[in-house]
Design a protein around this motif. Structure first.
Motif, PDB file in Angstrom:
ATOM      1  N   ALA A  46       0.565  -1.252  -0.029  1.00 20.24           N
ATOM      2  CA  ALA A  46      -0.052   0.078  -0.015  1.00 20.24           C
ATOM      3  C   ALA A  46       0.896   1.118   0.083  1.00 20.24           C
ATOM      4  O   ALA A  46       0.421   2.209  -0.586  1.00 20.24           O
ATOM      5  CB  ALA A  46      -1.052   0.036   1.082  1.00 20.24           C
ATOM      6  N   GLY A  47       1.877   1.036   0.583  1.00 12.85           N
ATOM      7  CA  GLY A  47       3.026   2.183   0.508  1.00 12.85           C
ATOM      8  C   GLY A  47       4.324   1.840   1.178  1.00 12.85           C
ATOM      9  O   GLY A  47       4.108   1.013   2.251  1.00 12.85           O
ATOM     10  N   VAL A  48       5.510   2.611   1.056  1.00 11.45           N
ATOM     11  CA  VAL A  48       6.376   2.373   1.884  1.00 11.45           C
ATOM     12  C   VAL A  48       6.542   3.913   2.610  1.00 11.45           C
ATOM     13  O   VAL A  48       6.769   4.967   1.894  1.00 11.45           O
ATOM     14  CB  VAL A  48       7.709   2.167   1.406  1.00 11.45           C
ATOM     15  N   VAL A  49       6.351   4.063   3.885  1.00  9.76           N
ATOM     16  CA  VAL A  49       6.431   5.403   4.556  1.00  9.76           C
ATOM     17  C   VAL A  49       7.922   5.467   4.995  1.00  9.76           C
ATOM     18  O   VAL A  49       8.412   4.580   5.931  1.00  9.76           O
ATOM     19  CB  VAL A  49       5.309   5.297   5.576  1.00  9.76           C
ATOM     20  N   TYR A  50       8.608   6.332   4.775  1.00 12.37           N
ATOM     21  CA  TYR A  50      10.085   6.827   5.107  1.00 12.37           C
ATOM     22  C   TYR A  50       9.913   7.846   6.217  1.00 12.37           C
ATOM     23  O   TYR A  50       9.067   8.708   6.245  1.00 12.37           O
ATOM     24  CB  TYR A  50      10.802   7.367   3.983  1.00 12.37           C
TER      25      TYR A  50
END
Length: 176
Positions: free
Chosen positions: A149-153
Motif C-alpha cells: 500500500a505504501g512505503v513510509v519513510y
C-alpha cells in the motif's frame, strides 16, 4: 492537519524514531477503520544494516527495469531515511469487499504520516517500482496475494518540506 506536508524522502536523516517510538507509531497507525475487524494489513520495518542490504539487492533489480536510471534514483528515496515501513495490504477471503480492505491499508499509511509528524518527525508515503516488481516485493518480504500500500519513510527532515499548490475545493465538491 492544515499544515501537514510530506518531507522529501531524500532529506530525511537521523535521528529517526527509536524502537519504543516506532512501536507507538505503528500502534497509532493501526487505529483505522477496519470494517469487519479483519486487520487486512501488516508492517515490514526496514532499518539499519537490513535496510542497507535490501537497497543493495534492489540495485541489481533496478538495472532490469524499463528505465534503469529512474529506478536507481528511486532507491535514493529508500536509502536516505533511517527508517522505512512498508504497509502491506493483506486482503482476507470472505467478510468484507477487497476494496474496503485495501482502503483500510491506505488509511494505515495516512495515520502513520500524521502520527510521525505529531511526534516531530518527517515522513513521506511512496510507492515506486519496488512496490510492484515481484522480485523486489519478495526481497522485502511481501507474500503472494499481498500488495504494498505504501512505503513510509521516517526521519528528521534536513530541510523544511516544500508547500505545493492545493486543489481548488470548489472544483471537487458537489452537494445534493
Amino acid at each position: 492537519m492544515a499544515k501537514r506536508r510530506s518531507a522529501s524522502a531524500q532529506t530525511l536523516q537521523a535521528p529517526g524514531p527509536g524502537a519504543a517510538e516506532l512501536d507507538d507509531l505503528l500502534r497509532l497507525a493501526a487505529r483505522v477503520p477496519d470494517h469487519g475487524k479483519m486487520t487486512p494489513w501488516r508492517f515490514i520495518v526496514m532499518e539499519g544494516s537490513a535496510k542497507t542490504g535490501l537497497v543493495e539487492r534492489l540495485r541489481d533489480l533496478a538495472a532490469t527495469q524499463a528505465n534503469p536510471g529512474k529506478a536507481m534514483a528511486a532507491l535514493g528515496k529508500m536509502s536516505a531515511p533511517p527508517v522505512a515501513v512498508a504497509v502491506v495490504s493483506t486482503p482476507r477471503e470472505g467478510g468484507q469487499p477487497v476494496w474496503e480492505q485495501q482502503m483500510s491499508a491506505g488509511a494505515v499509511c495516512m495515520n502513520l504520516l500524521l502520527a510521525a509528524e505529531a511526534m516531530g518527525y518527517g515522513a513521506n508515503w511512496i510507492t515506486d517500482w519496488y512496490s510492484y516488481d515481484p522480485a523486489a516485493r519478495a526481497l522485502m518480504g511481501v507474500r503472494a496475494g499481498e500488495q504494498v500500500a505504501g512505503v513510509v519513510y521516517l526521519g528528521t527532515p534536513g530541510e523544511d518540506p516544500l508547500e505545493r499548490v492545493r486543489p481548488d475545493m470548489a472544483l471537487l465538491v458537489s452537494r445534493l
